[in-house]
Design a protein around this motif. Structure first.
Motif, PDB file in Angstrom:
ATOM      1  N   SER A  15      22.387  13.397  -1.945  1.00  0.00           N
ATOM      2  CA  SER A  15      23.235  14.170  -3.668  1.00  0.00           C
ATOM      3  C   SER A  15      23.915  15.126  -4.562  1.00  0.00           C
ATOM      4  N   ARG A  16      24.520  14.588  -4.956  1.00  0.00           N
ATOM      5  CA  ARG A  16      25.469  15.977  -5.459  1.00  0.00           C
ATOM      6  C   ARG A  16      24.520  16.869  -6.806  1.00  0.00           C
ATOM      7  N   ASP A  17      23.739  16.138  -7.268  1.00  0.00           N
ATOM      8  CA  ASP A  17      22.617  16.466  -8.882  1.00  0.00           C
ATOM      9  C   ASP A  17      21.443  15.589  -8.511  1.00  0.00           C
ATOM     10  N   ALA A  19      18.362  16.513 -10.074  1.00  0.00           N
ATOM     11  CA  ALA A  19      17.709  16.070 -11.089  1.00  0.00           C
ATOM     12  C   ALA A  19      18.694  15.086 -11.334  1.00  0.00           C
ATOM     13  N   ALA A  20      19.350  14.908 -11.186  1.00  0.00           N
ATOM     14  CA  ALA A  20      19.809  13.327 -11.593  1.00  0.00           C
ATOM     15  C   ALA A  20      19.265  12.088 -11.014  1.00  0.00           C
ATOM     16  N   GLU A  46      18.850  22.776  -0.497  1.00  0.00           N
ATOM     17  CA  GLU A  46      18.007  21.952  -1.808  1.00  0.00           C
ATOM     18  C   GLU A  46      17.103  20.649  -1.214  1.00  0.00           C
ATOM     19  N   ARG A  63      20.484  18.447  -0.705  1.00  0.00           N
ATOM     20  CA  ARG A  63      21.549  18.840  -1.254  1.00  0.00           C
ATOM     21  C   ARG A  63      21.733  20.340  -0.495  1.00  0.00           C
ATOM     22  N   PRO A  65      23.510  23.992  -1.452  1.00  0.00           N
ATOM     23  CA  PRO A  65      24.572  24.955  -2.090  1.00  0.00           C
ATOM     24  C   PRO A  65      26.094  25.496  -1.594  1.00  0.00           C
ATOM     25  N   GLU A  70      30.130  15.179   0.153  1.00  0.00           N
ATOM     26  CA  GLU A  70      30.178  14.559  -0.604  1.00  0.00           C
ATOM     27  C   GLU A  70      28.967  13.179  -0.549  1.00  0.00           C
ATOM     28  N   ASP A 121      24.237   8.972  -7.176  1.00  0.00           N
ATOM     29  CA  ASP A 121      25.223   9.198  -6.609  1.00  0.00           C
ATOM     30  C   ASP A 121      25.594   7.908  -6.219  1.00  0.00           C
TER      31      ASP A 121
END
Length: 134
Positions: A15-17, A19-20, A46, A63, A65, A70, A121
Motif C-alpha cells: 500500500s502507498r498509504d 492510513a488511507a 509498516e 509498506r 518506508p 508501487e 491503491d
C-alpha cells in the motif's frame, strides 16, 4: 499437513498509504484492525492487518518506508466478499466516502452479481450479492 476449513489465511499486498487503506477497509468496509506496527525499526515494514472479529483470515497491507513498492493491481486482482444479500447503497456510499472509487469490472459477471469499488491503491473490492458456492 492438511489444509482445511479451519486453516488460517493471510492475504498481503503493498500500500502507498496505510492510513488511507485503513479508512477504506475499516471505516468503509467494516473490518476491524487486528494489528498494526506503530514505529517500525529501520529496515522493517509498516504493517496494517484488518479482518473480521474472530475470523479465520485477515488482510495485511504493507509498506516498506525505505524501499516502497508501487502497488500494481491488474483488472483481475479482486478481493471478493460474498454477502448473500443485495448490496446496500449505504455500504457503497461508505466505501466511496472512505476513499474508494466505483469501477466497472473487467469481467461483467461481477456487475451482474455485485458492485466493484477500487481501494485507494487501485485494487478492486467486489461486494457480491451471491452466497459462497451459490
Amino acid at each position: 499437513m492438511m489444509i482445511n476449513a479451519q486453516t488460517r489465511v493471510r492475504v498481503a499486498r503493498p500500500s502507498r498509504d496505510l492510513a488511507a487503506a485503513e479508512r477504506f477497509y475499516v471505516d468503509g468496509l467494516g473490518l476491524q484492525v487486528q494489528w498494526r506496527s506503530t514505529d517500525p525499526e529501520p529496515g522493517k515494514h509498516e504493517l496494517l492487518m484488518v479482518g473480521p472479529a474472530d475470523g479465520s483470515w485477515h488482510f495485511e497491507l504493507t509498506r516498506d518506508p525505505g524501499n516502497p513498492l508501487e502497488p500494481a493491481p491488474t483488472v483481475d486482482d479482486l478481493f471478493v466478499v460474498y454477502l448473500g444479500a443485495p448490496v446496500q447503497d449505504e455500504q457503497v456510499e461508505r466505501l466511496l466516502a472512505a476513499g474508494g472509487t466505483r469501477v466497472s469490472p473487467h469481467n461483467p459477471y461481477w456487475d451482474e452479481w455485485g458492485v466493484t469499488v477500487a481501494d485507494p491503491d487501485g485494487y478492486q473490492l467486489v461486494l457480491c450479492s451471491r452466497t459462497w458456492g451459490g
